[in-house]
Scaffold this motif. Sequence first.
Motif, PDB file in Angstrom:
ATOM      1  N   PRO A 129      -3.371 -22.441  80.039  1.00 54.30           N
ATOM      2  CA  PRO A 129      -4.796 -22.181  80.258  1.00 54.30           C
ATOM      3  C   PRO A 129      -5.099 -21.729  81.687  1.00 54.30           C
ATOM      4  O   PRO A 129      -5.946 -20.882  81.915  1.00 54.30           O
ATOM      5  N   ALA A 130      -4.357 -22.315  82.655  1.00 54.24           N
ATOM      6  CA  ALA A 130      -4.623 -21.971  84.052  1.00 54.24           C
ATOM      7  C   ALA A 130      -4.271 -20.526  84.371  1.00 54.24           C
ATOM      8  O   ALA A 130      -4.868 -19.917  85.248  1.00 54.24           O
ATOM      9  N   ALA A 131      -3.291 -19.968  83.609  1.00 51.04           N
ATOM     10  CA  ALA A 131      -2.809 -18.622  83.927  1.00 51.04           C
ATOM     11  C   ALA A 131      -3.932 -17.589  83.875  1.00 51.04           C
ATOM     12  O   ALA A 131      -3.951 -16.636  84.655  1.00 51.04           O
ATOM     13  N   ALA A 132      -4.898 -17.798  82.973  1.00 53.82           N
ATOM     14  CA  ALA A 132      -5.989 -16.831  82.833  1.00 53.82           C
ATOM     15  C   ALA A 132      -6.921 -16.859  84.045  1.00 53.82           C
ATOM     16  O   ALA A 132      -7.630 -15.894  84.297  1.00 53.82           O
ATOM     17  N   TRP A 133      -6.949 -17.984  84.771  1.00 54.76           N
ATOM     18  CA  TRP A 133      -7.882 -18.111  85.883  1.00 54.76           C
ATOM     19  C   TRP A 133      -7.326 -17.611  87.208  1.00 54.76           C
ATOM     20  O   TRP A 133      -8.083 -17.377  88.147  1.00 54.76           O
ATOM     21  N   TRP A 134      -6.009 -17.487  87.301  1.00 57.41           N
ATOM     22  CA  TRP A 134      -5.425 -17.037  88.569  1.00 57.41           C
ATOM     23  C   TRP A 134      -5.945 -15.665  89.012  1.00 57.41           C
ATOM     24  O   TRP A 134      -6.264 -15.476  90.192  1.00 57.41           O
ATOM     25  N   PRO A 135      -6.073 -14.695  88.097  1.00 54.64           N
ATOM     26  CA  PRO A 135      -6.617 -13.405  88.550  1.00 54.64           C
ATOM     27  C   PRO A 135      -8.038 -13.520  89.093  1.00 54.64           C
ATOM     28  O   PRO A 135      -8.415 -12.805  90.012  1.00 54.64           O
ATOM     29  N   ALA A 175      -9.772  -2.853  99.103  1.00 61.27           N
ATOM     30  CA  ALA A 175     -10.061  -4.112  98.391  1.00 61.27           C
ATOM     31  C   ALA A 175     -10.296  -3.839  96.909  1.00 61.27           C
ATOM     32  O   ALA A 175      -9.733  -4.522  96.040  1.00 61.27           O
ATOM     33  N   ALA A 176     -11.110  -2.821  96.620  1.00 59.08           N
ATOM     34  CA  ALA A 176     -11.423  -2.530  95.217  1.00 59.08           C
ATOM     35  C   ALA A 176     -10.175  -2.091  94.448  1.00 59.08           C
ATOM     36  O   ALA A 176      -9.970  -2.492  93.298  1.00 59.08           O
ATOM     37  N   LEU A 177      -9.329  -1.303  95.084  1.00 60.91           N
ATOM     38  CA  LEU A 177      -8.100  -0.851  94.409  1.00 60.91           C
ATOM     39  C   LEU A 177      -7.146  -2.015  94.144  1.00 60.91           C
ATOM     40  O   LEU A 177      -6.543  -2.118  93.068  1.00 60.91           O
ATOM     41  N   LEU A 178      -6.995  -2.894  95.147  1.00 64.28           N
ATOM     42  CA  LEU A 178      -6.078  -4.036  94.969  1.00 64.28           C
ATOM     43  C   LEU A 178      -6.570  -4.955  93.851  1.00 64.28           C
ATOM     44  O   LEU A 178      -5.784  -5.453  93.041  1.00 64.28           O
ATOM     45  N   ILE A 179      -7.891  -5.169  93.823  1.00 63.37           N
ATOM     46  CA  ILE A 179      -8.446  -6.030  92.767  1.00 63.37           C
ATOM     47  C   ILE A 179      -8.316  -5.334  91.413  1.00 63.37           C
ATOM     48  O   ILE A 179      -7.982  -5.956  90.404  1.00 63.37           O
ATOM     49  N   GLY A 180      -8.534  -4.023  91.422  1.00 63.14           N
ATOM     50  CA  GLY A 180      -8.415  -3.262  90.175  1.00 63.14           C
ATOM     51  C   GLY A 180      -7.004  -3.247  89.617  1.00 63.14           C
ATOM     52  O   GLY A 180      -6.803  -3.070  88.421  1.00 63.14           O
ATOM     53  N   GLN A 181      -6.017  -3.408  90.489  1.00 64.76           N
ATOM     54  CA  GLN A 181      -4.621  -3.359  90.015  1.00 64.76           C
ATOM     55  C   GLN A 181      -3.931  -4.711  90.193  1.00 64.76           C
ATOM     56  O   GLN A 181      -2.724  -4.770  90.451  1.00 64.76           O
ATOM     57  N   LEU A 182      -4.702  -5.759  90.073  1.00 61.33           N
ATOM     58  CA  LEU A 182      -4.146  -7.109  90.197  1.00 61.33           C
ATOM     59  C   LEU A 182      -3.045  -7.322  89.165  1.00 61.33           C
ATOM     60  O   LEU A 182      -3.272  -7.078  87.974  1.00 61.33           O
ATOM     61  N   GLY A 202      -0.966  -8.620  86.314  1.00 63.41           N
ATOM     62  CA  GLY A 202      -1.188  -9.581  85.235  1.00 63.41           C
ATOM     63  C   GLY A 202      -2.638  -9.745  84.822  1.00 63.41           C
ATOM     64  O   GLY A 202      -2.951 -10.505  83.911  1.00 63.41           O
ATOM     65  N   ALA A 203      -3.563  -9.010  85.480  1.00 60.90           N
ATOM     66  CA  ALA A 203      -4.977  -9.229  85.182  1.00 60.90           C
ATOM     67  C   ALA A 203      -5.434  -8.469  83.945  1.00 60.90           C
ATOM     68  O   ALA A 203      -6.361  -8.889  83.268  1.00 60.90           O
TER      69      ALA A 203
END
Lengths: 232, 242
Positions: A183-189, B191-198, B200-201
Amino acid sequence: MIGVELTAGDWALACLLGAVIGLDQVSWPQAMWSRPIVAGTLGGVLFGAPAAGCLVGAWLELVLSRHPPFGGARHPETGPAAFTAGAAYAVAGGGAPAGVVAAVAVGWAVGWTGAYSVTLLRRVTPGLVSRPEGFRGGAAALARRHRLALALDGLRAGLLVAALLVPSVLFVRLLSTQPPGAPAAAWWPVVAGLGLAGAAGVAARGLGARARRWPALAAGLVLGTVLARVLS
Amino acid sequence: MRPRRRDFARAILRSFSIQGSWNDHTMTGPGLAHALAPLLARIHAGDPAAFRRAVQRHSRAFNAHPYLAPVAIGALARLEFEGDDPDTLSRFRSALRAPLGALGDGVAWAGWRPFCTSAAAIGFVLGLDAGVAAGAFLVLYNAGHVALRIWGLRCGWRSGRSVASALKRAPLRRLERSLVSANQVLIGVLAALLIGQLPGAGHVPWRDGSAVIVALMGYLVPRHISAVAMASLLAACAVWLL
């Protein structure tokens, strides 16, 4: 569980590189291979993942830029910090957002530990080269002592990396090995993204404090967001 | 005797380590004397006692931005060459400290360095190879860095006592203002690019708007609140996630 492939040779080379990188920040030659974007990449190169190191370096450029060295103010030592963080993230395999956050936290901690070690060294250096009324010897003696002070700074940076590399690698590896479905994995981003956004805002203000330039920052953020959308 | 070209070259090379023996008592004083020594040796050739006194004089407390210290090196060498008395030299040294520090901080630390690092980081995020991005940064940044040192030494030696006027005429302040404004845009893009390419996000719907708002809040809230609040918030989140 958190096995790490780090040989004694890798460690020794990392210490040597850490000394050279640390020397650059203040003592010699300030060519800025101690900036996170370079030092992080070098840390990644050492463990076969330059892109992972460079990514951590890019993050640290924003996070550590809120402390520019204006007027001799205390500031984190970016070189060994980014090198250690980049190496740790590379060894941990990169990828997970938790790993990036952990590596940036490592960079921040090593940076301030480095700043403290510089303060300690500067308590020793006056005994070598200075008196309030100036140096008493000739040019040759001054040059010898100046070189000794340089060597001590390099040694300090090397020892810093020597002491903190392995704990940093273990810390980043520990946080990176969370199962993807947890569950925590989703919050890291979320933590990583919002933390970085806040750090960028604070850094931008630190570097442009003489006038209200937030519209320029806003324009950059919008432009970057559009670019990120187009690229994805 | 007038210093030769190679003496200036040695002074410039030594200026790269001007902060090598930085300390709380005399700051860059010993580094300044070390960098000046090749010029002083030529100026006081044939008089070892005068050379020694000059080195000792210049190892006293001094501080300036390291990239603009060659301005001081050139100007002080000029005054030594013209035979100014030690009191005049001492007052001149003191007068140079603040302007060289403030100007260098603005141009190099707030302007040129963040400009080059942000540009390199943006290049990397946009797909440039990590080694190429880091290498391009080093080449670009040091082209400006080395040029500033060489210009500074020339400016100091040619201007001597009137170096302050020469610094006022130089377009360094205008350059600083332009770079600082450009840096705001580049930091926003990065900042926007780094956040956009996080990593695993994936496609997280919150990230675009939230990132813009948080970054602007980071810019606008008072300095002492933001530092403590941000650190606490991140630490709390990290502990909770563990």
